[in-house]
Motif scaffolding. Structure first.
Motif, PDB file in Angstrom:
ATOM      1  N   ALA A 110      -1.210  17.957  -1.995  1.00 59.69           N
ATOM      2  CA  ALA A 110      -1.936  17.151  -2.756  1.00 59.69           C
ATOM      3  C   ALA A 110      -1.625  15.860  -2.600  1.00 59.69           C
ATOM      4  CB  ALA A 110      -1.670  17.706  -4.145  1.00 59.69           C
ATOM      5  N   ILE A 111      -0.187  15.417  -2.246  1.00 58.72           N
ATOM      6  CA  ILE A 111      -0.018  13.935  -2.226  1.00 58.72           C
ATOM      7  C   ILE A 111      -0.518  13.418  -0.954  1.00 58.72           C
ATOM      8  CG2 ILE A 111       1.984  12.538  -1.391  1.00 58.72           C
ATOM      9  CD1 ILE A 111       3.899  14.417  -3.309  1.00 58.72           C
ATOM     10  N   ARG A 122       0.717  -1.148  -0.132  1.00 63.19           N
ATOM     11  CA  ARG A 122      -0.058   0.067   0.103  1.00 63.19           C
ATOM     12  C   ARG A 122       1.017   1.204   0.007  1.00 63.19           C
ATOM     13  NH1 ARG A 122      -4.071  -0.930  -2.526  1.00 63.19           N
ATOM     14  NH2 ARG A 122      -4.903   1.077  -1.666  1.00 63.19           N
ATOM     15  N   THR A 123       2.169   1.216  -0.606  1.00 63.46           N
ATOM     16  CA  THR A 123       2.847   2.288  -0.837  1.00 63.46           C
ATOM     17  C   THR A 123       2.221   3.186  -2.075  1.00 63.46           C
ATOM     18  OG1 THR A 123       4.678   1.265   0.358  1.00 63.46           O
ATOM     19  CG2 THR A 123       5.277   3.130  -1.128  1.00 63.46           C
ATOM     20  N   LEU A 124       2.536   4.644  -1.854  1.00 61.92           N
ATOM     21  CA  LEU A 124       1.983   5.228  -2.679  1.00 61.92           C
ATOM     22  C   LEU A 124       3.469   6.083  -3.266  1.00 61.92           C
ATOM     23  CD1 LEU A 124       0.052   7.067  -4.881  1.00 61.92           C
ATOM     24  CD2 LEU A 124       0.120   8.941  -2.837  1.00 61.92           C
ATOM     25  N   TYR A 125       3.945   5.693  -4.367  1.00 64.07           N
ATOM     26  CA  TYR A 125       5.101   6.330  -5.129  1.00 64.07           C
ATOM     27  C   TYR A 125       4.997   7.583  -5.836  1.00 64.07           C
ATOM     28  CZ  TYR A 125       6.928   1.611  -4.125  1.00 64.07           C
ATOM     29  OH  TYR A 125       7.085   0.425  -3.348  1.00 64.07           O
ATOM     30  N   VAL A 126       5.470   8.491  -5.682  1.00 66.67           N
ATOM     31  CA  VAL A 126       5.383   9.844  -6.363  1.00 66.67           C
ATOM     32  C   VAL A 126       6.562  10.640  -6.862  1.00 66.67           C
ATOM     33  CG1 VAL A 126       4.167  12.086  -6.100  1.00 66.67           C
ATOM     34  CG2 VAL A 126       3.329  10.377  -4.801  1.00 66.67           C
ATOM     35  N   MET A 145       7.610  18.425  -0.253  1.00 70.36           N
ATOM     36  CA  MET A 145       6.940  17.170  -0.703  1.00 70.36           C
ATOM     37  C   MET A 145       7.829  16.024  -0.087  1.00 70.36           C
ATOM     38  SD  MET A 145       6.592  16.210  -4.644  1.00 70.36           S
ATOM     39  CE  MET A 145       8.074  15.783  -5.909  1.00 70.36           C
ATOM     40  N   LEU A 146       9.199  15.958  -0.224  1.00 80.05           N
ATOM     41  CA  LEU A 146      10.088  15.061   0.280  1.00 80.05           C
ATOM     42  C   LEU A 146      10.075  15.157   1.630  1.00 80.05           C
ATOM     43  CD1 LEU A 146      10.992  15.223  -2.630  1.00 80.05           C
ATOM     44  CD2 LEU A 146      13.676  14.965  -1.898  1.00 80.05           C
ATOM     45  N   ILE A 206      -0.952  14.659 -10.031  1.00 80.94           N
ATOM     46  CA  ILE A 206      -0.647  16.020  -9.443  1.00 80.94           C
ATOM     47  C   ILE A 206      -0.162  17.102 -10.281  1.00 80.94           C
ATOM     48  CG2 ILE A 206       0.158  17.224  -7.155  1.00 80.94           C
ATOM     49  CD1 ILE A 206      -0.206  14.540  -5.856  1.00 80.94           C
ATOM     50  N   VAL A 207      -0.779  17.984 -10.696  1.00 85.94           N
ATOM     51  CA  VAL A 207      -0.320  18.778 -11.590  1.00 85.94           C
ATOM     52  C   VAL A 207      -0.353  20.539 -11.176  1.00 85.94           C
ATOM     53  CG1 VAL A 207      -0.879  17.372 -13.719  1.00 85.94           C
ATOM     54  CG2 VAL A 207      -2.835  19.103 -12.686  1.00 85.94           C
TER      55      VAL A 207
END
Length: 287
Positions: free
Chosen positions: A218-219, A10-14, A243-244, A72-73
């Motif tokens: 947004a993330i 369930r990891t979200l990679y962005v 975000m990091l 995400i834009v």
């Protein structure tokens, strides 16, 4: 530190695009595309991008990727649903703030681009006054894109019934930093981001959003929607730092600015070596 297998599932990679996922030709390599499609398809990974770019350029860049999650834009002021071809979760700038920001630019003899969402999928970009050679190239490279339309020499460029998502300017980094400081001091209803061009450090970009807007916010929103229990973020530039810092695990590419590498959990290979896609693939396989 690596998470356990349950968390990885369930990891979200962005990933940021320019200087991170994209090569130095500002394109996705064939190797990155095939690896991302394996990540999304065979491995069931949750992957998306977070970028200052608009859908007008993101959609063509990502057209060969079998994306399922929203992009995400526009620096976090909107998401783009690639399945529906439409904007979602937009965060508009109120018209009083647009006027106040334009007033600050007027003091410096400058006119920014004002980006407005028109309907569910179009972006109208308004500008008034002479443009620098840099701005002319910027427009020329984008004026034929299907999801964006430019309105140049628009004397009433400040005003429209469409929702303003971004006020944007490009100039020398030092000049933009001065304008950014003025905006932070005088227009509290806006969020300001200034950062270097990845190819020429003396050049820069200035982005103004409604207060509270960011790629990091947004993330967090997207992570809640997809039920992610772990967020891994990849970046290279100063506008990626927030975000990091908000991620559970942060990864900088080798070509990142020193300030970005200093706060990252890990530094990997450069953007030219398909490093982000290979890192995600290995992370999922090890789960």
């Amino acid at each position: 530190m690596m998470a356990n297998g349950v968390e990885k599932s369930r990891t979200l990679y962005v990933s940021d695009l320019d200087g991170t996922l994209l090569g130095d030709d500002s394109r996705l390599s064939a190797e990155t595309v095939s690896t991302l499609n394996r990540i999304i398809g065979e491995l069931g990974g949750l992957f998306t991008v977070a970028t200052a770019r608009t859908p007008a350029t993101v959609v063509p860049l990502m057209q060969q990727v079998h994306a399922r999650l929203p992009y995400i834009v526009i620096g976090g002021s909107a998401m783009w649903n690639p399945m529906l071809g439409a904007y979602e979760h937009t965060h508009g700038i109120d018209e009083a703030t647009v006027d106040a920001v334009a007033d600050v630019f007027d003091r410096y003899g400058a006119h920014p681009f004002i980006y407005r969402r028109h309907g569910n999928s179009m972006l109208h970009t308004h500008h008034y006054g002479p443009m620098s050679a840099q701005e002319q190239r910027f427009v020329a490279e984008r004026q034929h894109l299907s999801l964006k339309r430019f309105f140049l020499n628009d004397r009433d460029y400040r005003h429209s019934d469409d929702e303003a998502l971004l006020i944007f300017s490009m100039n020398k980094y030092a000049t933009l930093s001065t304008i950014a400081d003025d905006l932070r001091a005088t227009v509290p209803t806006c969020s300001v981001m200034v950062y270097h061009d990845i190819f020429e450090e003396s050049e820069g970009y200035l982005e103004i959003f409604t207060s509270g807007t960011s790629k990091a916010a947004a993330i967090r929103c997207l992570a809640r929607e997809v039920g992610a229990v772990r967020v891994v973020v990849f970046g290279d530039n100063l506008n990626d730092i927030a975000m990091l810092q908000a991620a559970d695990y942060s990864v900088a590419v080798e070509n990142a600015f020193p300030e970005v590498k200093a706060i990252a959990s890990e530094v990997i290979g450069p953007n030219t070596a398909h490093s982000v896609a290979h890192w995600i693939e290995a992370d999922l396989i090890q789960s």
